[in-house]
Write an enzyme that holds these catalytic residues in place. Sequence first.
Site, PDB file in Angstrom:
ATOM      1  N   GLY A 197       0.794  -1.218   0.000  1.00  0.00           N
ATOM      2  CA  GLY A 197       0.000   0.000   0.000  1.00  0.00           C
ATOM      3  C   GLY A 197       0.825   1.266   0.000  1.00  0.00           C
ATOM      4  O   GLY A 197       0.330   2.336  -0.383  1.00  0.00           O
TER       5      GLY A 197
ATOM      6  N   LYS B 255       9.856   2.673   0.131  1.00  0.00           N
ATOM      7  CA  LYS B 255       8.725   2.732   1.058  1.00  0.00           C
ATOM      8  C   LYS B 255       8.345   4.195   1.278  1.00  0.00           C
ATOM      9  O   LYS B 255       9.196   5.004   1.653  1.00  0.00           O
ATOM     10  CB  LYS B 255       9.096   2.093   2.405  1.00  0.00           C
ATOM     11  CG  LYS B 255       9.283   0.590   2.345  1.00  0.00           C
ATOM     12  CD  LYS B 255       9.518   0.006   3.737  1.00  0.00           C
ATOM     13  CE  LYS B 255       8.302   0.123   4.616  1.00  0.00           C
ATOM     14  NZ  LYS B 255       8.533  -0.491   5.956  1.00  0.00           N
TER      15      LYS B 255
ATOM     16  N   ASP C  30      -2.512   7.347   1.602  1.00  0.00           N
ATOM     17  CA  ASP C  30      -1.741   8.249   0.750  1.00  0.00           C
ATOM     18  C   ASP C  30      -0.449   7.628   0.223  1.00  0.00           C
ATOM     19  O   ASP C  30       0.241   8.220  -0.607  1.00  0.00           O
ATOM     20  CB  ASP C  30      -1.433   9.557   1.491  1.00  0.00           C
ATOM     21  CG  ASP C  30      -0.609   9.356   2.766  1.00  0.00           C
ATOM     22  OD1 ASP C  30      -0.114   8.233   2.988  1.00  0.00           O
ATOM     23  OD2 ASP C  30      -0.479  10.326   3.545  1.00  0.00           O
ATOM     24  N   GLY C  31      -0.106   6.432   0.719  1.00  0.00           N
ATOM     25  CA  GLY C  31       1.093   5.758   0.251  1.00  0.00           C
ATOM     26  C   GLY C  31       2.395   6.391   0.700  1.00  0.00           C
ATOM     27  O   GLY C  31       3.469   6.030   0.222  1.00  0.00           O
TER      28      GLY C  31
ATOM     29  N   ARG D 202      14.613   0.083   0.892  1.00  0.00           N
ATOM     30  CA  ARG D 202      14.899  -1.176   1.590  1.00  0.00           C
ATOM     31  C   ARG D 202      15.447  -2.210   0.610  1.00  0.00           C
ATOM     32  O   ARG D 202      14.982  -2.321  -0.523  1.00  0.00           O
ATOM     33  CB  ARG D 202      13.615  -1.710   2.238  1.00  0.00           C
ATOM     34  CG  ARG D 202      13.788  -3.039   2.941  1.00  0.00           C
ATOM     35  CD  ARG D 202      12.630  -3.337   3.870  1.00  0.00           C
ATOM     36  NE  ARG D 202      11.367  -3.551   3.185  1.00  0.00           N
ATOM     37  CZ  ARG D 202      10.185  -3.643   3.818  1.00  0.00           C
ATOM     38  NH1 ARG D 202      10.130  -3.491   5.139  1.00  0.00           N
ATOM     39  NH2 ARG D 202       9.080  -3.852   3.154  1.00  0.00           N
TER      40      ARG D 202
ATOM     41  N   ARG E 275       6.187 -13.087   1.176  1.00  0.00           N
ATOM     42  CA  ARG E 275       5.764 -13.307   2.555  1.00  0.00           C
ATOM     43  C   ARG E 275       4.852 -14.533   2.650  1.00  0.00           C
ATOM     44  O   ARG E 275       4.338 -15.013   1.628  1.00  0.00           O
ATOM     45  CB  ARG E 275       5.011 -12.073   3.055  1.00  0.00           C
ATOM     46  CG  ARG E 275       5.728 -10.749   2.771  1.00  0.00           C
ATOM     47  CD  ARG E 275       4.737  -9.595   2.618  1.00  0.00           C
ATOM     48  NE  ARG E 275       5.401  -8.365   2.163  1.00  0.00           N
ATOM     49  CZ  ARG E 275       5.835  -7.400   2.955  1.00  0.00           C
ATOM     50  NH1 ARG E 275       5.672  -7.508   4.254  1.00  0.00           N
ATOM     51  NH2 ARG E 275       6.420  -6.338   2.466  1.00  0.00           N
TER      52      ARG E 275
ATOM     53  N   ASP F 115       1.721 -11.274   7.005  1.00  0.00           N
ATOM     54  CA  ASP F 115       2.260 -10.460   5.911  1.00  0.00           C
ATOM     55  C   ASP F 115       3.587  -9.809   6.285  1.00  0.00           C
ATOM     56  O   ASP F 115       4.195  -9.130   5.447  1.00  0.00           O
ATOM     57  CB  ASP F 115       1.251  -9.392   5.479  1.00  0.00           C
ATOM     58  CG  ASP F 115       0.822  -8.496   6.629  1.00  0.00           C
ATOM     59  OD1 ASP F 115       0.169  -9.015   7.547  1.00  0.00           O
ATOM     60  OD2 ASP F 115       1.127  -7.293   6.612  1.00  0.00           O
ATOM     61  N   ASN F 116       4.044 -10.015   7.525  1.00  0.00           N
ATOM     62  CA  ASN F 116       5.340  -9.505   7.967  1.00  0.00           C
ATOM     63  C   ASN F 116       6.339 -10.623   8.226  1.00  0.00           C
ATOM     64  O   ASN F 116       7.320 -10.427   8.933  1.00  0.00           O
ATOM     65  CB  ASN F 116       5.184  -8.675   9.240  1.00  0.00           C
ATOM     66  CG  ASN F 116       4.472  -7.365   8.997  1.00  0.00           C
ATOM     67  OD1 ASN F 116       4.440  -6.877   7.871  1.00  0.00           O
ATOM     68  ND2 ASN F 116       3.883  -6.796  10.028  1.00  0.00           N
TER      69      ASN F 116
ATOM     70  N   ASP G   1      10.114  -5.416   8.230  1.00  0.00           N
ATOM     71  CA  ASP G   1       9.089  -4.494   8.743  1.00  0.00           C
ATOM     72  C   ASP G   1       9.327  -4.115  10.200  1.00  0.00           C
ATOM     73  O   ASP G   1       8.759  -4.700  11.120  1.00  0.00           O
ATOM     74  CB  ASP G   1       7.680  -5.058   8.547  1.00  0.00           C
ATOM     75  CG  ASP G   1       7.257  -4.985   7.086  1.00  0.00           C
ATOM     76  OD1 ASP G   1       7.697  -4.046   6.406  1.00  0.00           O
ATOM     77  OD2 ASP G   1       6.502  -5.859   6.631  1.00  0.00           O
TER      78      ASP G   1
END
Length: 486
Positions: free
Chosen positions: A87, A108, A120-121, A171, A178, A247-248, A257
């Site tokens: 996202g 990121k 808003d990303g 990153r 994942r 998801d992490n 993360d």
Amino acid sequence: MFPFDNSYARLPEHFFRPVLPAPVAAPRLIRFNSELADELGLTLDAGDEDRLAAIFSGNSVPVGAMPLAMAYSGHQFGQFNPQLGDGRAILLGEVVDRQGRRRDIQLKGAGPTPFSRRGDGRAALGPVLREYIVSEAMYALGIPTTRALAAVATGEAVYRETPLPGAVFTRVAASHIRVGTFQYFASRDDQEGVRALADHVIARHYPELADAAKPYLALLQAVASRQAALIARWMAIGFIHGVMNTDNMTVSGETIDFGPCAFLDEYDPKKVFSWIDQRGRYAYANQPGIGQWNMARLAECLLPLLAETEDKAVEEANAVLVEFGRVFQERWLSAFRDKLGLVGEQDGDLELVNDLLAQMHDSEADFTVTFRALGQAVEEAGEGGFTALFTDRPRLSQWLARWRQRLGQDRDASAIRSAMEGVNPAVIPRNHRIEEAIQAGLSGDYGPFEALLAALERPYEERSEFAAYRIPPEREERVTRTFCGT
């Protein structure tokens, strides 16, 4: 400039969404990791800060990049969300580094994607500084981790509860695949998608499994083994991830993360820092169990590939989960044997470790300082700093006697101490020091950020110029809550 070779972009189109970074108003370089850039084989002029700021803010997309947002799902605090995805992250592409390893380069905070869910990303400066500090600290500590390549201020505000300075973090990872990536396809009953992803992961991370009799079962075993070993290493340095959602959790076995993560000050197995973890799901002592739970979710995704019948597939998956527990306990005890200077395996080692941890908890002894001071206590003349950390001295004396007996009489004390100092860090990214660096950075002063990074470069050495970074916080300095930053 960037020797891109973008294998993930060659997967079926429903694995991701192409997306370009959104330009920012006034990018300014905060930090560039030139050593890592060289390792990756990037040809960039470290002195051209304007050019670096343009690239690592997303304003200038390098030739050969194929920017995309990856699709994935995930269990967040135990609740399944079928539609997550990148996202606020954009994968620029992949390079094969100087050692032949394939590495992702991801921005990121580079703007909205099709997975932003009305967000808003963007990223605020504070979380960007935190991730830079902690990921590089983990690397220096020898823990498998994603890395920090660059941090750039955007010259724009992001709006959360209040306006905050914006930033973009670059990153580097072995990959960003994942457990939740597998869940994305499995939850849609897309078995071909699961198979294609599994084949990609085997080729990228576990090529030795390609010719296995049961390659998908071998993949599950390999991922579970790496995660068990990783979490054992977290526990050995007092690290609390804070958001161990599926998801992490990477399938490569890297820590990823660094949101509300933190390090133990005083030892408390129930310790939670993350403000959003109200029930302690991801507390320090719960991390191995959560890792095993996450592996069960991966196993569910792979069941159709594991065996001809569901019953047989479940049986084989359950065996992997049992093995996860065994591997974790073996790696955990091995790590703590090393921290105590013990050689070999003997009955009673587990009790010796647990007894020390119990006394540390009762005395509210600092995790890092205690294990570092224990090395000095190998010789009785040097045990003063260690015993001063405890409130029940007679109980501690009994433990010290058992420990010295276990060490043996014929071992060289200086060698024992040296070995212990090689695994018990003198410096960690203390939570209050991270907060100090963030608050200064928000005011435009990156001096504390740079000083902390310098102190963390060689964490197992006691360098006099960084002595202050070895000191635990005073009670009023303790950081008790951390925040995700999204």
